[in-house]
Design an enzyme around this catalytic site. Structure first.
Site, short mmCIF file in Angstrom:
data_model
loop_
_atom_site.label_atom_id
_atom_site.label_comp_id
_atom_site.label_asym_id
_atom_site.label_seq_id
_atom_site.Cartn_x
_atom_site.Cartn_y
_atom_site.Cartn_z
N CYS A 101 8.71 -56.97 9.04
CA CYS A 101 7.78 -57.83 9.77
C CYS A 101 7.25 -56.96 10.90
CB CYS A 101 8.50 -59.06 10.33
SG CYS A 101 7.48 -59.98 11.52
N CYS A 104 6.53 -59.12 14.49
CA CYS A 104 7.66 -59.57 15.32
C CYS A 104 8.90 -59.12 14.57
CB CYS A 104 7.62 -61.06 15.64
SG CYS A 104 7.15 -62.19 14.32
N SER A 105 9.73 -60.03 14.12
CA SER A 105 10.88 -59.61 13.32
C SER A 105 11.29 -60.74 12.39
CB SER A 105 12.04 -59.19 14.23
OG SER A 105 11.69 -58.06 15.01
N CYS A 106 10.31 -61.34 11.70
CA CYS A 106 10.58 -62.43 10.77
C CYS A 106 11.58 -61.97 9.71
CB CYS A 106 9.29 -62.91 10.12
SG CYS A 106 8.16 -63.67 11.30
#
Lengths: 196, 219, 219, 196
Positions: A101, A104-106
């Site tokens: 991701c 962001c950091s999905c």
């Protein structure tokens, strides 16, 4: 646009915010503890590993998993935040998937828990969409030149999980024994699963 | 928003961190920050998209200082925006917790956003059919929104192919600013690495999930 | 290199600093850092382009910590690359200067780059005529070099108009890596703000000086 | 690609580097001092101000300055590093120029000295190529809607200097008095020159 904030040590900032919000009745310390415990104990890559082991041992489950990841994963009881729509990507001898991701950091929490440090780091997020083979090699995963690399950037609420290849020489292992071999890194696509 | 968070394709961040299997929270404050971020969304009357945007608005140097540090500053942005707590209150409380004397400022006035919710989660059903089909060539529009968007810089103005039609979802570009859910179909669009990075790059394909308003037919 | 230095069009850096008329160096170390950077280029056997690239390679969080801080780390990068001083030597010397005991490591082996110079400065004469003329429409190529370049991200894959042909100059993309001067014509290319940022932006024009290999005729 | 360096306070790093380079005979502390003095005392916006005042009072000089900035500036004795090829941009009632270097902080040293803090800051570098009117307004310069804004990004060795508009009511001033009115900010294009 940018919100200015006083510089504070984050450990102190969290205490200040928690103290204000608790005082105002907006958060309950027990709920905070419960969230932490959930992701420390119950929700983690051991869930995804069970999914993978089931897919390796039950061909019909594998078909269902690839057709509708969310439903097949829910069969094993895994669902919740960051898992509204999970798509499973199958690695084969000729195609290797890897997930990121960049914005962001999905990450698919119900099957993998919270993302590890390397997944959230700008180095991984920036590089894997530009030089994935180099990044995989840095992680120790060398792919043959004829393997197609497919990178998936999770930019919507769709979450991706990789179904890694079952390693050779594991025909005699039980589903539980197989699950014990499956790592988080393999389910993101930055490692292969090794036989014991 | 072309912010520091949009790192896809950037160079100079050095080596990847090692694949260690540590606990989810390296230090106790990280776990608290995690929980507090999720609870702040509700306390602020906000939503997931607004929270992501609040993290994007953390100043670049602070953004780069670490994941839970930016997560926490994002949570504070949300709470400040909604008038639930002010920055001055946080600073004063931090000082008191550190054993210093600090006057506690007055509570700010609540100004929580109001946006009707179409239900839990972000998946929605649409009556209209999707505009694009699997196999269709699409081009990302020349968009450069200054607000929240899920169209990163590295795939803008590029041509790719739809490989999957995903369920319609709440449109982040709208919901992050409390302008309504405006649900949209999402397409997994595959690009060649050459289209993204020019000749001389590694051969691979990249798929990314793009909302319908980001796309136009490739001509 | 799509590094942290390439900030054109980025958002989230907040308000501009005030137009104060302070001295060139806010603190004495800044003046020393300034001089040392320029002298490091010569000591390292490098050039201006390699120095700029050395600054670009400073890790993003450090890059954002301030101008003379990144300038100084860039100088150290140059000196390290050429084997004039090692990072270990700098660390040990800093420790000793702070009154700590620290063994001084051995000097590294010199490995200064060799690149013939076409003379002082960066302007060069070319026999061949410029490829583009004033008034001509040009498009920036789909280039994405991983090394030094003076084609920023925000003008890539865009169409503009040549408004001036500037003198030919040493090509930074080559000289920064000591691959030769490879001089090229430079064009001032003007873009509309709409071409750069899409509909809805302020109306203005932007001119930027682009080296001939960055451009192709607009079709 | 990124060069790792030990984290050090820059004031200490500069002493450590200076000490090593001096010891090896690669730099001379007198040269260091000389560089600092030059840019603290002799090279600064007072040079550019003289160029502007001359252009305001000598129409033929103005023509030469706009045709070949480098040569016309050298007539007044100003040349040196970061001034190989200087182009002068003339502000008029209908066109306003503003200069930036988005990729680093290129600046015409012989006429303006070293760049000020705001010019080197990412906020200015990032925003002025995207929302120049907003940036100018933030600096206190309001432009009428019918003024064309032209932003120049200094990405090669060409250096730009703005020739600001001469303020009304200065007909009686001498060249030296005019030069005293001209600010660095006006020669970058983020301010106007005011009458005394």
């Amino acid at each position: 646009m940018t919100a200015a904030q006083e510089h504070l040590d984050p450990a102190l900032r969290v205490e200040a915010l928690a103290s204000l919000l608790t005082e105002r009745g907006l958060i309950d310390p027990a709920t905070v503890e419960n969230f932490i415990k959930t992701y420390e104990k119950s929700v983690g890559p051991m869930n995804g590993a069970k999914v993978v082991a089931r897919a390796w041992t039950d061909p019909q489950y594998r078909v269902r998993l690839l057709a509708d990841g969310t439903a097949a994963i829910a069969e094993l009881g895994f669902k919740g935040p960051q898992g509204e729509h999970i798509v499973v990507l199958e690695n084969t001898p000729s195609v290797h998937h890897v997930v990121v991701c960049t914005l962001c950091s999905c990450y698919p929490w119900p099957v993998l828990g919270l993302p590890p440090s390397w997944y959230k780091d700008p180095a991984y997020r920036s590089r894997v969409v530009r030089e994935p083979r180099m990044v995989l090699a840095e992680f120790g995963l060398m792919l043959a030149d004829d393997v197609q690399v497919k990178v998936f950037d999770s930019s919507s609420e769709v979450r991706y999980m990789v179904l890694p290849e079952r390693p050779d020489g594991t025909g005699h292992l039980s589903e539980d024994e197989l699950a014990a071999l499956v790592t988080r890194d393999a389910m993101v696509g930055v490692a292969a699963v090794s036989a014991p | 928003m072309d912010g520091i968070h949009d790192v896809g394709g950037m160079q100079g961040f050095g080596h990847t961190k090692p694949l260690t299997a540590g606990p989810p929270f390296a230090e106790p404050w990280e776990g608290k920050a995690f929980a507090l971020g999720l609870l702040a969304i509700r306390a602020a009357g906000a939503n997931l998209h607004a929270f992501r945007h609040a993290i994007e608005r953390v100043p670049p140097a602070e953004y780069l200082s670490g994941y839970y540090a930016r997560w926490l500053m994002g949570a504070q942005n949300l709470l400040q925006d909604s008038g639930v707590v002010s920055g001055e209150e946080v600073t004063a409380r931090a000082a008191r917790l550190s054993g210093q004397h600090a006057a506690e400022p007055a509570q700010p006035e609540l100004r929580k956003p109001g946006m009707p919710s179409g239900g839990p989660g972000n998946l929605r059903n649409l009556d209209a059919p999707p505009a694009f089909a699997v196999g269709e060539a699409v081009r990302t529009r020349n968009l450069d929104p200054s607000g929240h968007t899920r169209l990163p810089r590295y795939v803008r103005r590029r041509t790719g192919t739809v490989i999957a039609v995903q369920p319609a979802q709440v449109f982040p570009d709208s919901a992050a600013h409390f302008l309504g859910e405006d649900p949209q179909y999402v397409y997994s669009v595959e690009f060649t690495s050459r289209e993204l990075w020019g000749a001389g790059c590694e051969p691979f394909s990249l798929s990314i999930d793009l909302f319908e308003p980001y796309l136009e037919p490739a001509t």
